[in-house]
Design an enzyme around this catalytic site. Sequence first.
Site, PDB file in Angstrom:
ATOM      1  N   TYR A 158      30.199  24.539  21.931  1.00  0.00           N
ATOM      2  CA  TYR A 158      30.480  26.436  22.973  1.00  0.00           C
ATOM      3  C   TYR A 158      29.375  27.005  23.236  1.00  0.00           C
ATOM      4  CZ  TYR A 158      32.932  30.610  23.333  1.00  0.00           C
ATOM      5  OH  TYR A 158      34.132  31.860  24.239  1.00  0.00           O
ATOM      6  N   LYS A 216      27.752  29.877  26.135  1.00  0.00           N
ATOM      7  CA  LYS A 216      27.594  30.645  26.546  1.00  0.00           C
ATOM      8  C   LYS A 216      26.059  30.898  27.146  1.00  0.00           C
ATOM      9  CE  LYS A 216      31.605  30.904  27.326  1.00  0.00           C
ATOM     10  NZ  LYS A 216      32.092  31.606  28.774  1.00  0.00           N
TER      11      LYS A 216
END
Length: 266
Positions: free
Chosen positions: A162, A166
Amino acid sequence: MNAPAPIDYSRLFRLDGRTAVVIGAGSGIGREAAHALAAQGAHVVVADYSRESAEATAAQISELGGVAEAYELNVLDDDAVEAAAERFGTAAALVFTAATNVRKRMDDYTLDEFDRVVNLNLRASFQLIRRFGARFAANGGGSIIGFASIRAQVVEPGQGVYAATKAGLVQLAKTAAAEYGPQGVRVNVVAPGVVETPLTAQIKANDEWYGAYAQKAALGRWARPDELAGAVVYLASDASSFVTGSTLTVDGGWTAIDGRFTPPAC
């Protein structure tokens, strides 16, 4: 080069006569962003994977006197993204919030899980930025606003994939800002801290985990989805006319604090 016209500060955040496309507007941060943009006068395209959720948000906006239309969009479908960019390429702003997370340590990740997180968080973002960026550039400019995370900057165990997506989005936004800037397209990202959304339901269900996250922020609490809406309005409006390639951190002071211990005063 001619100097820009004087700014009417009373209308600095107004979006009257402009269209804003909000992807992921069926719930959470996207829904609140759609409401905020509509409240500033924008015609909002409420786009979501769920047609039902998009229609519900659009109906809420209409009931409050705003102007909105629902649009079903699967951002993992390249043809659908291309069609959306073609249809709404004259919009003034694009906001996209759709993301997913699998909280597992790297040794426990499957490649299918890796692909699922990367495809939605990074690949889809890449497609949205470049498809809408090209249309906005051809039509005189616009504002593209993605949602990164504090995890682009700081991490913890179980957040590797994740966090990588990002961080990747932040760099994509900077590159797009450089490439489309000469045509008047601005590209920025908002980086929230912990926000009470469906994506964080796993954390909220654990009192110890929830409390630890709340205390990490300088404000001592989680954010509500509506507390991210102001950042979106700012980046979509003339108030940010000279802001591009930037990350606007809205994290309650999370990344400003060094560690989780307050030492005694010297």
